[in-house]
Design an enzyme around this catalytic site. Structure first.
Site, PDB file in Angstrom:
ATOM      1  N   VAL A  92       0.818  -1.199   0.117  1.00 41.85           N
ATOM      2  CA  VAL A  92       0.039  -0.045  -0.129  1.00 41.85           C
ATOM      3  C   VAL A  92       0.773   1.285  -0.029  1.00 41.85           C
ATOM      4  O   VAL A  92       1.495   1.384   1.066  1.00 41.85           O
ATOM      5  CB  VAL A  92      -0.930   0.074   1.146  1.00 41.85           C
ATOM      6  CG1 VAL A  92      -1.948   1.101   1.230  1.00 41.85           C
ATOM      7  CG2 VAL A  92      -1.884  -1.182   1.162  1.00 41.85           C
ATOM      8  N   CYS A  93       0.770   1.983  -1.057  1.00 40.11           N
ATOM      9  CA  CYS A  93       1.677   3.292  -1.187  1.00 40.11           C
ATOM     10  C   CYS A  93       0.977   4.546  -0.736  1.00 40.11           C
ATOM     11  O   CYS A  93       0.212   5.090  -1.094  1.00 40.11           O
ATOM     12  CB  CYS A  93       2.115   3.387  -2.765  1.00 40.11           C
ATOM     13  SG  CYS A  93       3.333   2.220  -3.208  1.00 40.11           S
ATOM     14  N   LEU A  94       1.635   4.831   0.558  1.00 37.36           N
ATOM     15  CA  LEU A  94       0.993   6.029   1.078  1.00 37.36           C
ATOM     16  C   LEU A  94       2.153   6.809   1.959  1.00 37.36           C
ATOM     17  O   LEU A  94       3.075   6.021   2.526  1.00 37.36           O
ATOM     18  CB  LEU A  94      -0.089   5.661   2.185  1.00 37.36           C
ATOM     19  CG  LEU A  94      -1.449   5.488   1.627  1.00 37.36           C
ATOM     20  CD1 LEU A  94      -2.432   5.064   3.080  1.00 37.36           C
ATOM     21  CD2 LEU A  94      -2.045   6.539   1.009  1.00 37.36           C
TER      22      LEU A  94
END
Length: 446
Positions: A92-94
């Site tokens: 999850v790219c955050l």
């Protein structure tokens, strides 16, 4: 420090479980609060609408100074990239998770927490997720416009196929040919058997009952999504690969909405049959004088007595003297659009109540924005009283009689009634006429 992190996680977990947000759910196995599961229900008017997306959270001892590790687990076995920022391998790219470079001030801080992470992930599930890919935020070329539409189309298809249909088929033990086989046992299936509950070989599926009940809420919306999609794509048409997709980090496949509709309707039939089977299981539990049977019998008697004391007009009885099937006759509230109506509502209780929550259905047809066309009511019992059968009755009645409900698309269970209720003045008039017509019909059918 370790104790402080556990305390912080426990508090955040408790706050979220008490929260009335119908699109988020969290759960931990036993007392291991450092490892938890979370469920995000896709937002309305997006290709993720009412999909069930699961995530795994792992907190280290430095929390909240350091963010947890978050992994998406709804990926079709690592074969489906649901978003430019949610990879097929679960990444999850955050920026707040430190998995993506963000602007100054967007990095993690101890002031953030579990809920802010979930809301940030949910915000990725937008109406146009194509723009989430860096460099494509303002893409307005003709090809980009075409890609945006095609990206939405395949996400909608896979949301239904993977996050909804496959998940429910697994829960219900539905085989590839549509027949029902014995479902895999999970920790949700056991009643007060602690030896079994502590068996680590049994999968931890905390959202099984929630997803089943929400499927009944959103069934008509799923069908509406399929009907709309059939106008846009043809069965057998291949998914278009996006410019930012490559290697194993893609969403590949072909459209087949005809097959999805068939599987969706089969799930509904199997789920309805499961609910009906609770009656037979309940009679067996009553014969064995199980804890749940005795408890429900006692609660039924208490509710009947409370109705008498409060001079409540509604009538409650057991079907076939079965404590697992309650039948409520609801009298419409005077001086409202329900005035004069007489409605029959069945409450089906599971032999695993309250672990499996009751499933309710209006047998008397009522056109109402909080009641699905098949009679399933949309209501929320207080999180701290879900073992109290009376609280479910009270919550349903409150949902029916609420005069000024806030707009909330998460309660969209009857698309036609919902659209009229929240439309313009003429739409609301039409809604009221149809509601009154169904109330009058209920009196004629008595």
């Amino acid at each position: 420090m370790a104790d402080q992190s556990v305390f912080r996680i426990t508090k955040e977990l408790s706050d979220l479980q008490k929260n009335s947000d119908l699109s988020l759910a969290v759960a931990v196995q036993d007392i291991d609060v450092r490892n938890l599961k979370a469920l995000i229900i896709g937002p309305h008017e997006t290709p993720y609408e009412f999909g069930f997306f699961e995530f795994q959270f792992k907190f280290n001892k430095d929390y909240p100074r350091k963010s947890p590790t978050v992994t998406a687990t709804t990926t079709n076995g690592g074969r489906c990239r649901f978003n430019p920022n949610i990879y097929a391998n679960g990444k999850v790219c955050l920026s707040i998770l430190g998995t993506w470079r963000g602007e100054r001030g967007e990095e993690w801080s101890a002031a953030q927490g579990l809920e802010s992470i979930l809301l940030s992930i949910q915000s990725l599930m937008s109406a146009n997720p194509y723009e989430n890919e860096p460099g494509f935020e303002d893409a307005n070329e003709a090809k980009d416009k075409e890609n945006q539409a095609e990206y939405v189309q395949k996400i909608r298809h896979e949301t239904l196929r993977v996050s909804v249909i496959q998940r429910l088929e697994e829960y219900l033990g539905i085989g590839l040919d549509g027949s029902v086989i014995a479902p895999v046992s999970t920790k949700d299936d056991y009643e007060l058997d602690m030896d079994t509950v502590e068996d680590e070989s049994v999968p931890f599926e905390p959202f099984k009952d929630l997803c089943k009940r929400r499927f009944l809420w959103y069934f008509e919306s799923y069908l509406a999504a399929i009907e709309k999609a059939k106008e846009e794509v043809k069965d057998g048409q291949s998914f278009t690969r996006m410019p930012f997709e490559g290697g194993s980090n893609t969403m590949e496949g072909k459209f087949n909405y005809t097959e999805l509709e068939k599987r969706l309707r089969n799930i509904k039939a199997v789920l309805d049959q499961e609910t009906e089977n609770w009656a037979k299981e309940g009679l067996e539990a009553k014969t064995k004088e199980s804890t749940v049977a005795v408890n429900l019998q006692r609660q039924y008697e208490q509710v009947v007595e409370s109705f008498k004391r409060a001079d409540v007009p509604h009538n409650l009885e057991l079907q076939d003297n079965n404590p697992f099937i309650w039948v409520l006759t609801y009298f419409g509230k005077p001086m409202t659009n329900l005035d004069g109506g007489l409605f029959r509502l069945r409450l089906h209780f599971s032999p695993r109540f309250p672990h499996e929550q009751p499933r309710l259905k209006f047998e008397t047809r009522l056109f109402h924005h909080r009641i699905a066309p098949d009679g399933t009511p949309c209501y929320v019992a207080p999180s701290n009283r879900q073992e109290d059968a009376k609280s479910h009755i009270e919550a349903v009645i409150e949902a029916l009689e609420e005069e000024n409900p806030p707009y909330d698309p998460r309660t969209l269970v009857n698309p036609e009634a919902f659209k009229l209720y929240w439309g313009g003045a003429d739409d609301r008039k039409m809604y009221n006429r149809r509601l009154r017509r169904s109330v009058q019909q209920s009196m004629e059918d008595c």
